[in-house]
Design an enzyme around this catalytic site. Sequence first.
Site, short mmCIF file in Angstrom:
data_model
loop_
_atom_site.label_atom_id
_atom_site.label_comp_id
_atom_site.label_asym_id
_atom_site.label_seq_id
_atom_site.Cartn_x
_atom_site.Cartn_y
_atom_site.Cartn_z
N HIS A 59 55.23 -2.32 -9.09
CA HIS A 59 54.06 -1.51 -9.47
C HIS A 59 53.05 -1.56 -8.32
O HIS A 59 52.52 -0.53 -7.92
CB HIS A 59 53.46 -2.04 -10.76
CG HIS A 59 52.44 -1.17 -11.38
ND1 HIS A 59 52.63 0.18 -11.61
CD2 HIS A 59 51.19 -1.43 -11.82
CE1 HIS A 59 51.55 0.70 -12.17
NE2 HIS A 59 50.66 -0.26 -12.30
N CYS A 81 49.58 3.62 -17.03
CA CYS A 81 50.27 3.71 -15.75
C CYS A 81 51.79 3.65 -15.88
O CYS A 81 52.50 3.89 -14.90
CB CYS A 81 49.80 2.58 -14.82
SG CYS A 81 48.01 2.41 -14.75
N HIS A 114 47.92 5.40 -6.26
CA HIS A 114 48.28 5.29 -7.68
C HIS A 114 47.98 6.63 -8.37
O HIS A 114 46.83 6.97 -8.60
CB HIS A 114 47.48 4.17 -8.33
CG HIS A 114 48.01 3.73 -9.67
ND1 HIS A 114 48.95 4.45 -10.38
CD2 HIS A 114 47.72 2.63 -10.43
CE1 HIS A 114 49.21 3.83 -11.51
NE2 HIS A 114 48.49 2.72 -11.56
#
Length: 614
Positions: free
Chosen positions: A412, A260, A450
Site C-alpha cells: 500500500h 483506500c 494515492h
Amino acid sequence: MSKLPVIVGFGGINAAGRSSFHHGYRRLVHEALSEEALAPMFKGLANLMGKQNADDRQDMLDHTLIRKIEKQTFDINQVTTHRKTNMQSNGESITFVTRKRQLPANIPDNWQIEEIEAGKVKVTVDGDLEVMTQDTYTPAITSASQLPTGFDASQYYNSRNQPKGLQLAVFGASDAVHSLGIDWDTVLEHIQPDEISTYAASAIGQLDDFGGRGLAQASLKGGRVTSKQMSLMLTQMPADFVNSYMINSVGATGANIGACATFLYNLRQAIGDIQAGRARVAIVGGAEAPIEPEVIEGFKAMGALAEDAQIAAIDGSETADDRRFSRPFAENAGFTIGEAAQFFILMDDQLALELGATIYGAAADVFVNADANKKSISSPGVGNYITVAKCMALAKNILGEEGVKKTYASAHGTSTPQNRVTESHILNEVAKAFNIDKWPVAAIKAYVGHSLGPAGGDQLAAALGVWEYGIIPGIKTTHKLADDVYDSNLEFCLEHKAVGEKGIDMNAVVLNSKGFGGNNASGLILSPHVTMKMLEKKYGNEALSAYREKNQAVVAKAKAYDEAITNGQVEVIYHFGTQVMEGDDLTITSEGISLEKFKNQVEFSNDNPFADYC
C-alpha cells in the site's frame, strides 16, 4: 469445479499516462527500457498531452507523475475562500446600495430599506454588519500526482456537466474494452446478457463543481443546485456509466466501498461472481479526481497529507522537493493525493480460451478483514495481518513451498509515518512465517501518489507491466529506509529490480491495500506464465494450441488499437440514448427472458438450491 478468473484486458489513465499495453508502466521504469519500448510510449504520451511531436522527452517527464499542482488542476496561488468580516458602525449607520432582487428573503431587524430607483434600493444598517468577503490563499500542500499536463478526457466525447471523475471513468473503461482486441458484440454473442458483472466506484464520490462541491456550495454562493449534481456525485456512478453508456449491460452491478481498499473490494466481487458461475465476464475498476482544494484541506486537517514545510524540514531545505513528496518507508510526512481511472476485464478461463483472449494473468482471490477493536477509527489494526497471510497461504497452496518464495509484495505504501511502521511489520512477519528470507517489496505510490478508490488498480496495472518487461519499479523517491521500518525478511526495492525475461522469476504478486476505518484487502494475482501452465494442465496441449491460433487475430486487433491511440486517434465508447430498451422490448416466459437488443436470452436455472430442505 471453480472457474479461474483470468485478466484479458485493462486500461485507464493516471499521472504516468495511459495504462493499456503498459504505457504508464513504461513511464515508471523508462530509465531501464530500450528505445524500442520507449519510442511508442513517448509518442502516445505526446498526443495525450496535446503536443505537436514527441521530441522534447524531458518536458514530458517533467509534466508527469508527482509535481507542483498546475493551473489545469487549480491555481495554487489563487484558491478562493471567504472570510467573516464584522463591519462596525463607529457611531454612524452603515449604508449601501444594491439591486432589490439581491436582498435576502428575510430582512434583518436592524436594516431599513428605501427604494431609490427602478430595481435598486438603499439599505441603512443600524449597528454592526457581518459580511463574508472573498479572499484567496495558497494551500500548505502544493504538490499532487496529476494527470499528464494537457490531458483532458472531456474533449473526447460529449461530457457536458459531468464531473471529472466520471470523464476519467469513461476514458479508462473505453481504453480497457478496446484493449481486449475482441468486439464487444462478439463477447455478448458467446454469453447470456446477464452473465456480465460490473463493479466500479470512487471512494469519496465526485466532489467538483458538477458533483458534491457544486451541490453543497450552490446556495452559499447565491446559485442554484442542478438536476445532475446529486446523482452524479454518488460513489457507484463509474459502474453506472459503464453499464448504461458503454457496454449495454443487464448483468450484476455494484460498488463495494472500502476507502483506500475500494478497488480490491470490487475485484473480490468480480472474482466471486466468476468462480461461482454467476458471471462469465466482469469489468472491475475505479475512478477518482480528488485533487480539489476542499479535499486537500480535509485530508490536511486529519494530518494525512505531506505538507510543503514538512518535506522541506525533512530535507533540511528552505523549499520542498515537488517530485519527492511521496517517500514510502522513508522518513516521510504523509501521502500525496493523486487522480486516476483504472479498469480491468476478467473472463472465466473457458470463455477466454474459446474467444482467444490474451491472458495477462489470473486473479486468484482477494481477502478482506476488519481491524477489530481499536482506539481510533483511522488507525491501523490487526486485519491486514490476516489478509496478507491468507494471500500467502493461498499462494503456497497453488505454487508450493518453493514457488511461494518467487513472489513479491506490492505494498500500500502511502508514505505516512504510521504506514511505514505498521505495513512493514505486517509484510515482515508474513515473510518470516512462510520462510522467505528477502521478500521483494514495491510501492508505486512513490510515482503516482494515492488515487484513493482506484489505488489498487494502479498497483495491478504496474504488476502486469512487470510480467511484460521484467522489472519491478524501484521506490526511487526513498533514498534510505526510516530507522523504524521492519526489514529483516524484506527486500525493499529502492532501485528497479530485474526479475527475468517477462518477469519469469516472479510467480505472483500480493497487492495490499489498507483503508481508513479498518478496510483491509489483499489480492493474489498469478503471473501469465503460471496461469498458462494451470490452463494447460486442465485443458491439455491440443486445446491450448487451438487457443494460441485464435489469439493471433486478437493480438493483431489489439495492436491496431494501440497504434491508433498512440498516434492520437482516441475513440471513446459513449453510447448515450442508443439501443434503449423498455418493457415492450422483452418477452418473459417461464424458461427465461428474451431481450430485443440481444442475440441470446436470459435463461432461468432449473436447479433448486435448497433441494436438501424440500
